[in-house]
Design a protein around this motif. Structure first.
Motif, PDB file in Angstrom:
ATOM      1  N   ASP A 316       0.842  -1.198   0.000  1.00 47.83           N
ATOM      2  CA  ASP A 316       0.000   0.000   0.000  1.00 47.83           C
ATOM      3  C   ASP A 316       0.875   1.245   0.000  1.00 47.83           C
ATOM      4  O   ASP A 316       2.055   1.198   0.337  1.00 47.83           O
ATOM      5  N   VAL A 317       0.224   2.360  -0.345  1.00 48.22           N
ATOM      6  CA  VAL A 317       0.876   3.661  -0.266  1.00 48.22           C
ATOM      7  C   VAL A 317      -0.028   4.598   0.508  1.00 48.22           C
ATOM      8  O   VAL A 317      -1.223   4.721   0.203  1.00 48.22           O
ATOM      9  N   TYR A 318       0.514   5.234   1.538  1.00 44.75           N
ATOM     10  CA  TYR A 318      -0.239   6.238   2.296  1.00 44.75           C
ATOM     11  C   TYR A 318       0.133   7.615   1.764  1.00 44.75           C
ATOM     12  O   TYR A 318       1.316   7.981   1.733  1.00 44.75           O
ATOM     13  N   VAL A 319      -0.878   8.355   1.367  1.00 43.18           N
ATOM     14  CA  VAL A 319      -0.690   9.703   0.837  1.00 43.18           C
ATOM     15  C   VAL A 319      -1.327  10.691   1.811  1.00 43.18           C
ATOM     16  O   VAL A 319      -2.503  10.559   2.160  1.00 43.18           O
ATOM     17  N   TYR A 320      -0.538  11.670   2.244  1.00 42.80           N
ATOM     18  CA  TYR A 320      -1.029  12.700   3.159  1.00 42.80           C
ATOM     19  C   TYR A 320      -1.174  14.003   2.383  1.00 42.80           C
ATOM     20  O   TYR A 320      -0.251  14.418   1.671  1.00 42.80           O
ATOM     21  N   PHE A 321      -2.318  14.651   2.540  1.00 44.60           N
ATOM     22  CA  PHE A 321      -2.550  15.938   1.881  1.00 44.60           C
ATOM     23  C   PHE A 321      -3.393  16.810   2.797  1.00 44.60           C
ATOM     24  O   PHE A 321      -3.920  16.345   3.824  1.00 44.60           O
ATOM     25  N   SER A 322      -3.523  18.079   2.439  1.00 46.19           N
ATOM     26  CA  SER A 322      -4.245  19.033   3.286  1.00 46.19           C
ATOM     27  C   SER A 322      -5.573  19.415   2.669  1.00 46.19           C
ATOM     28  O   SER A 322      -5.713  19.503   1.449  1.00 46.19           O
ATOM     29  N   ALA A 323      -6.572  19.613   3.559  1.00 44.91           N
ATOM     30  CA  ALA A 323      -7.895  20.081   3.135  1.00 44.91           C
ATOM     31  C   ALA A 323      -8.189  21.384   3.848  1.00 44.91           C
ATOM     32  O   ALA A 323      -7.781  21.590   4.992  1.00 44.91           O
ATOM     33  N   GLU A 324      -8.903  22.261   3.189  1.00 41.54           N
ATOM     34  CA  GLU A 324      -9.228  23.572   3.762  1.00 41.54           C
ATOM     35  C   GLU A 324     -10.188  23.417   4.943  1.00 41.54           C
ATOM     36  O   GLU A 324     -10.888  22.428   5.088  1.00 41.54           O
ATOM     37  N   GLY A 325     -10.192  24.442   5.798  1.00 38.98           N
ATOM     38  CA  GLY A 325     -11.216  24.501   6.834  1.00 38.98           C
ATOM     39  C   GLY A 325     -10.764  24.104   8.219  1.00 38.98           C
ATOM     40  O   GLY A 325     -11.460  24.339   9.199  1.00 38.98           O
ATOM     41  N   GLY A 326      -9.606  23.503   8.342  1.00 42.64           N
ATOM     42  CA  GLY A 326      -9.133  23.111   9.668  1.00 42.64           C
ATOM     43  C   GLY A 326      -9.807  21.853  10.173  1.00 42.64           C
ATOM     44  O   GLY A 326     -10.812  21.394   9.638  1.00 42.64           O
ATOM     45  N   PRO A 327      -9.251  21.252  11.239  1.00 44.18           N
ATOM     46  CA  PRO A 327      -9.776  19.987  11.759  1.00 44.18           C
ATOM     47  C   PRO A 327     -11.156  20.140  12.397  1.00 44.18           C
ATOM     48  O   PRO A 327     -11.530  21.210  12.872  1.00 44.18           O
ATOM     49  N   VAL A 328     -11.909  19.043  12.412  1.00 43.75           N
ATOM     50  CA  VAL A 328     -13.217  19.008  13.051  1.00 43.75           C
ATOM     51  C   VAL A 328     -13.032  19.069  14.564  1.00 43.75           C
ATOM     52  O   VAL A 328     -12.166  18.397  15.122  1.00 43.75           O
ATOM     53  N   ARG A 329     -13.855  19.879  15.246  1.00 49.44           N
ATOM     54  CA  ARG A 329     -13.749  20.024  16.690  1.00 49.44           C
ATOM     55  C   ARG A 329     -15.026  19.511  17.359  1.00 49.44           C
ATOM     56  O   ARG A 329     -16.083  20.096  17.220  1.00 49.44           O
ATOM     57  N   THR A 330     -14.926  18.398  18.055  1.00 46.40           N
ATOM     58  CA  THR A 330     -16.013  17.908  18.896  1.00 46.40           C
ATOM     59  C   THR A 330     -15.383  17.359  20.174  1.00 46.40           C
ATOM     60  O   THR A 330     -14.176  17.081  20.207  1.00 46.40           O
ATOM     61  N   ALA A 331     -16.186  17.185  21.222  1.00 38.94           N
ATOM     62  CA  ALA A 331     -15.658  16.673  22.489  1.00 38.94           C
ATOM     63  C   ALA A 331     -15.060  15.286  22.305  1.00 38.94           C
ATOM     64  O   ALA A 331     -13.994  14.978  22.866  1.00 38.94           O
ATOM     65  N   GLU A 332     -15.719  14.442  21.491  1.00 37.49           N
ATOM     66  CA  GLU A 332     -15.232  13.084  21.280  1.00 37.49           C
ATOM     67  C   GLU A 332     -13.867  13.081  20.603  1.00 37.49           C
ATOM     68  O   GLU A 332     -12.944  12.372  21.024  1.00 37.49           O
ATOM     69  N   LEU A 333     -13.738  13.873  19.535  1.00 40.64           N
ATOM     70  CA  LEU A 333     -12.486  13.881  18.779  1.00 40.64           C
ATOM     71  C   LEU A 333     -11.369  14.588  19.544  1.00 40.64           C
ATOM     72  O   LEU A 333     -10.196  14.225  19.420  1.00 40.64           O
ATOM     73  N   GLU A 334     -11.728  15.589  20.359  1.00 42.25           N
ATOM     74  CA  GLU A 334     -10.717  16.237  21.200  1.00 42.25           C
ATOM     75  C   GLU A 334     -10.167  15.251  22.218  1.00 42.25           C
ATOM     76  O   GLU A 334      -8.962  15.217  22.488  1.00 42.25           O
ATOM     77  N   GLU A 335     -11.050  14.424  22.790  1.00 38.79           N
ATOM     78  CA  GLU A 335     -10.603  13.423  23.761  1.00 38.79           C
ATOM     79  C   GLU A 335      -9.675  12.407  23.104  1.00 38.79           C
ATOM     80  O   GLU A 335      -8.650  12.022  23.671  1.00 38.79           O
ATOM     81  N   LEU A 336     -10.033  11.971  21.902  1.00 35.87           N
ATOM     82  CA  LEU A 336      -9.193  11.008  21.192  1.00 35.87           C
ATOM     83  C   LEU A 336      -7.838  11.617  20.840  1.00 35.87           C
ATOM     84  O   LEU A 336      -6.807  10.943  20.929  1.00 35.87           O
ATOM     85  N   ALA A 337      -7.829  12.883  20.437  1.00 33.86           N
ATOM     86  CA  ALA A 337      -6.564  13.545  20.091  1.00 33.86           C
ATOM     87  C   ALA A 337      -5.662  13.672  21.309  1.00 33.86           C
ATOM     88  O   ALA A 337      -4.446  13.468  21.233  1.00 33.86           O
ATOM     89  N   THR A 338      -6.256  13.971  22.475  1.00 32.81           N
ATOM     90  CA  THR A 338      -5.482  14.075  23.708  1.00 32.81           C
ATOM     91  C   THR A 338      -4.918  12.725  24.101  1.00 32.81           C
ATOM     92  O   THR A 338      -3.749  12.594  24.480  1.00 32.81           O
ATOM     93  N   ASP A 339      -5.747  11.684  23.999  1.00 31.67           N
ATOM     94  CA  ASP A 339      -5.319  10.343  24.394  1.00 31.67           C
ATOM     95  C   ASP A 339      -4.195   9.820  23.509  1.00 31.67           C
ATOM     96  O   ASP A 339      -3.274   9.160  23.983  1.00 31.67           O
ATOM     97  N   SER A 340      -4.267  10.125  22.211  1.00 29.29           N
ATOM     98  CA  SER A 340      -3.256   9.621  21.277  1.00 29.29           C
ATOM     99  C   SER A 340      -2.003  10.484  21.239  1.00 29.29           C
ATOM    100  O   SER A 340      -0.994  10.096  20.656  1.00 29.29           O
ATOM    101  N   GLY A 341      -2.091  11.678  21.838  1.00 28.11           N
ATOM    102  CA  GLY A 341      -0.955  12.590  21.794  1.00 28.11           C
ATOM    103  C   GLY A 341      -0.949  13.473  20.567  1.00 28.11           C
ATOM    104  O   GLY A 341      -0.044  14.284  20.379  1.00 28.11           O
ATOM    105  N   ALA A 342      -1.985  13.361  19.716  1.00 30.91           N
ATOM    106  CA  ALA A 342      -2.022  14.148  18.482  1.00 30.91           C
ATOM    107  C   ALA A 342      -2.151  15.635  18.767  1.00 30.91           C
ATOM    108  O   ALA A 342      -1.620  16.472  18.040  1.00 30.91           O
ATOM    109  N   ARG A 343      -2.838  15.977  19.859  1.00 28.94           N
ATOM    110  CA  ARG A 343      -2.997  17.394  20.187  1.00 28.94           C
ATOM    111  C   ARG A 343      -1.652  18.025  20.535  1.00 28.94           C
ATOM    112  O   ARG A 343      -1.351  19.153  20.150  1.00 28.94           O
TER     113      ARG A 343
END
Length: 400
Positions: A316-343
């Protein structure tokens, strides 16, 4: 072996904090069930209540045909394997494995028979006279498992048993644990923070968040039909991509362009009375190189993206690219980002606040780093979520 049934099981600590709330779970005799979720979600507390190491505040717990709420751990006939091997350094492997039987005053011949049988199953026969200091991490963990096996318990309870091992050894031990559980047929409840372990080991997986069960299902059900944003974001590696979108005239208008809805999805969104502002979820494999898709007769909306980073994994090939508008912000996704260290690391955010998206493409793709590539979206693999509730609007009736 025995069935384990939790009915409205709740744990409230003396300070009033709620660790686990109203867990309903029926674990069949011989089933391998995984409890998974971020740190502090209540998975280990739930396991400890089954073991008798934590009192149950409310609800009923049955093991086999007995209610065990008030029984001491030793009376429940379950065996635990912990993150720590907890082996006695002055004892040999044989002595460590046979120790619980010695405490139970089992005769020496029976102990030797059971230990040698467990050692054969765990490929430890040639190490029986060694001390733990002379064993590898994987061998020590197998000794800890052997100590549980010799008791022939009604159930195995495992609390992150592989977390102290290196990545390669964890993969090997996952395979061994799965094979062992199938061979013994013993009811097993396994706690892990690692969703990859959960997806590869369990017959069924229980995803928890803040003491509440989010979804119960097979690994395939959780991956293909996540009940909500939290499950969708937690299960899968790389994680699902999320985009803010607007529902207009039978299509989703998103940072990737207009995405027409098929009849099934449109009817489901109408039936769910979907709001105008929604969140689209796209797993990396929902994207395909448009040039390859045309050759194969595929269909779906096409957009152009500039490849920021390209990772080739051979198949497989993983391709990373950017999309306009910035990341989605919800309580669930913020919690996941904190837990994974992505934040903390800024993962998921592209240049200038744009959102980073990952696509998993066929190895035959002609995509190149720094160049534009035309990508096609398979809308059959798309999910639409309600930003306010997190509910999956395209697959609302998923397994609990």
């Amino acid at each position: 072996m025995a069935e384990i049934v939790l009915e409205g099981v709740t744990k409230r600590f003396p300070d009033g904090s709620l660790a686990v709330k109203d867990v309903d779970l029926d674990i069949a005799d011989g089933e391998f069930v995984i409890l998974v979720g971020p740190s502090g979600c209540g998975k280990s507390t739930t396991l400890n209540m089954i073991a008798g190491l934590e009192d149950i505040t409310d609800g009923t717990l049955r093991i086999g045909d007995r209610v065990v709420n008030e029984l001491a751990p030793k009376e429940r006939d379950v065996a635990m394997v912990f993150q720590s091997y907890a082996l006695y350094p002055h004892m040999s492997v044989r002595e460590n494995m046979g120790f619980p039987l010695r405490l139970a005053r089992v005769d020496k011949d029976t102990i030797n028979t059971k230990v040698e049988e467990a050692a054969r199953v765990l490929d430890l026969s040639e190490h029986l006279e060694r001390k733990p200091a002379n064993l590898s991490g994987g061998q020590r963990q197998r000794v800890a498992m052997g100590r549980a096996i010799v008791r022939d318990p009604k159930a195995f309870l495992m609390d992150e048993p592989l977390s102290n091992l290196d990545a390669k050894l964890r993969v090997q031990m996952r395979t061994q644990i799965s094979r062992l559980q199938r061979r013994l047929g013993t009811t097993t409840v396994y706690v892990t923070h690692d969703q990859t372990e959960a997806m590869t080991l369990g017959d069924r997986v229980v995803v928890m968040r803040q003491g509440l069960v989010q979804q119960i299902g097979t690994p395939a059900q959780l991956y293909d039909l996540p009940r909500n944003l939290f499950v969708a974001g937690f299960i899968g590696s790389p994680a699902m991509n999320f985009l803010n979108a607007t529902l207009e005239q039978g299509a989703l208008r998103s940072p990737l362009g207009e995405m027409p809805l098929d009849n099934r999805m449109r009817q489901e969104l109408e039936r769910q009375n979907a709001p105008r502002e929604v969140i689209i979820g796209l797993r990396p494999e929902a994207f395909e190189d448009a040039a390859l898709s045309r050759e194969r007769g595929g269909g779906g909306p096409v957009f152009n993206a500039t490849v920021d980073v390209l990772e080739s994994l051979g198949s497989d090939v993983y391709v990373y690219f950017s999309a306009e508008g910035g990341p989605v912000r919800t309580a669930e996704l913020e919690e996941l980002a904190t837990d994974s260290g992505a934040r903390d690391t800024g993962a998921g955010a592209g240049d200038g606040g744009a959102q980073q998206i990952v696509a998993r493409l066929d190895a035959a793709t002609r995509a190149r780093e720094g160049e534009q590539v035309a990508l096609q979206v398979d809308m059959r693999k798309a999910h639409v979520f309600d930003p306010a509730t997190g509910v999956n609007l395209t697959h609302p009736e998923t397994t609990n």
